[in-house]
Scaffold this motif. Structure first.
Motif, PDB file in Angstrom:
ATOM      1  N   ASP A 119       0.929  -1.259   0.170  1.00  0.00           N
ATOM      2  CA  ASP A 119      -0.101   0.020   0.069  1.00  0.00           C
ATOM      3  C   ASP A 119       0.693   1.183   0.084  1.00  0.00           C
ATOM      4  O   ASP A 119       0.302   2.444  -0.207  1.00  0.00           O
ATOM      5  CB  ASP A 119      -0.983   0.128   1.109  1.00  0.00           C
TER       6      ASP A 119
ATOM      7  N   SER B 289       4.393   3.947  -4.486  1.00  0.00           N
ATOM      8  CA  SER B 289       4.053   5.171  -4.972  1.00  0.00           C
ATOM      9  C   SER B 289       5.186   5.825  -5.706  1.00  0.00           C
ATOM     10  O   SER B 289       6.318   5.651  -5.431  1.00  0.00           O
ATOM     11  CB  SER B 289       3.933   6.317  -3.639  1.00  0.00           C
TER      12      SER B 289
ATOM     13  N   PHE C  55      -2.341  -0.225  -8.862  1.00  0.00           N
ATOM     14  CA  PHE C  55      -1.796   1.237  -8.954  1.00  0.00           C
ATOM     15  C   PHE C  55      -1.869   1.647 -10.458  1.00  0.00           C
ATOM     16  O   PHE C  55      -2.508   2.653 -10.688  1.00  0.00           O
ATOM     17  CB  PHE C  55      -0.496   1.209  -8.198  1.00  0.00           C
TER      18      PHE C  55
ATOM     19  N   ARG D 263      -5.640   1.589 -12.008  1.00  0.00           N
ATOM     20  CA  ARG D 263      -6.603   2.029 -10.804  1.00  0.00           C
ATOM     21  C   ARG D 263      -7.758   0.900 -11.162  1.00  0.00           C
ATOM     22  O   ARG D 263      -9.022   1.312 -11.104  1.00  0.00           O
ATOM     23  CB  ARG D 263      -7.036   3.451 -11.301  1.00  0.00           C
TER      24      ARG D 263
END
Length: 333
Positions: A74, A77, A152, A155
């Protein structure tokens, strides 16, 4: 290097972000894992497999009831600059991302990634160094990373078709709930995605950014060779450290595991200086960014390690006799 002698290259920016998200003090982790107290202040850490395993085992203990693999996934990024991972996010889809990371996996450590595709899907298999199996959490982290990357990039709540782990996760129910699929026990670390999910377009795709990173990733692979010159290794280190504003002699020396004095002496023996290499790298990358992208000068200055666009403009003009915008105009005219 092979087997247990091969080191793991640890992305410290990612670890620092992860620890902040987990609420774990870096000092507590380093003490628990019996690692050097200054590790988190370095630009990069190269750990033995035993040290790498100890770090994750200790971290799993410190997070308590939370599942470490899910938390790591999670945290994925683009905010954390790590060229191989960033390049994966720039890929057009998961299949291409896997092929790219398979080539560059050894920049991250001695893991190996095998990618097999058939008419119905894509299989990813992670191979660990021989001799001593990793702690149970690490195979889960690897599998969760790939699922997180798929989600990610697209989406979309991608669900893997099959997951195999060599050891049961500490919290199987939580892992299976997050993956949305059952976990099998086997002799390997394996995840399979459907053809639809493996080729589903990444919304993060950026062919231009891949063009920036791919040549440098290949150069970094070449620089891992035992006979690479120190000049080449310094160049590779600068490409990685400049975006973090760490393109100094001290930082590069620490990155390469030598003293500043040794770095300067050995470069001198090769007929090179650190300042000349830094200037060469900045000019080459600047020309690449200016002619191959529409990035604003502010971003280019940041990627080259300058404090502001004016510093970049003056340095580029002093070295080339041209302005950055002049070079861009010539390329696009």
């Amino acid at each position: 290097m092979s087997g247990l002698l091969a080191p793991f290259r640890l992305s410290l920016p990612f670890v620092r972000v992860l620890l902040a998200d987990l609420g774990v003090r870096p000092a507590d982790l380093l003490v628990a894992a019996d690692l050097p107290g200054d590790l988190m202040s370095r630009d990069e850490a190269v750990l033995s497999p035993a040290q790498y395993y100890a770090l994750f085992e200790s971290l799993e203990h410190l997070v308590g009831d939370r599942d470490l693999a899910i938390t790591v996934a999670d945290t994925l990024s683009p905010e954390v600059f790590d060229p191989p991972i960033f390049a994966a996010m720039c890929s057009p889809n998961l299949h291409v991302a896997a092929e790219r990371i398979a080539v560059h996996k050894r920049l991250l450590g001695p893991l190996r990634l095998r990618v097999d595709a058939d008419a119905d899907g894509v299989d990813l298999e992670i191979t660990w160094p021989a001799g001593d199996p990793p702690p149970a959490v690490l195979p889960v982290v690897e599998v969760a990373f790939w699922v997180a990357l798929a989600r990610f990039g697209t989406r979309t709540q991608v669900v893997p078709q099959r997951v195999v782990l060599p050891q049961a996760p500490r919290n199987p129910a939580a892992v299976e709930t997050w993956l949305r699929t059952r976990v099998e026990r086997g002799a390997t670390t394996f995840v399979r995605f459907s053809r639809l999910d493996a080729t589903r377009p990444f919304l993060t795709a950026n062919a231009g950014m891949w063009e920036f990173f791919e040549p440098e990733l290949r150069r970094r692979l070449d620089d891992l060779a035992a006979d690479a010159t120190l000049r080449a290794k310094v160049r590779a280190a600068l490409v990685e450290l400049l975006p973090a504003g760490a393109g100094t002699t001290h930082r590069v020396a620490r990155h390469l595991g030598v003293s500043t004095r040794t770095l300067q002496r050995r470069l001198g023996e090769e007929g090179a200086t650190f300042g000349d290499i830094l200037a060469d790298v900045r000019e080459e990358l600047a020309r690449h960014y200016l002619t191959k992208s529409a990035l604003p000068l502010t971003e280019i200055a940041f990627l080259l390690g300058y404090d502001d666009p004016n510093s970049f403009h003056r340095a580029f003009n002093r070295r080339t006799g041209r302005t950055p915008l002049g070079v861009r105009a010539t390329a696009t005219g």
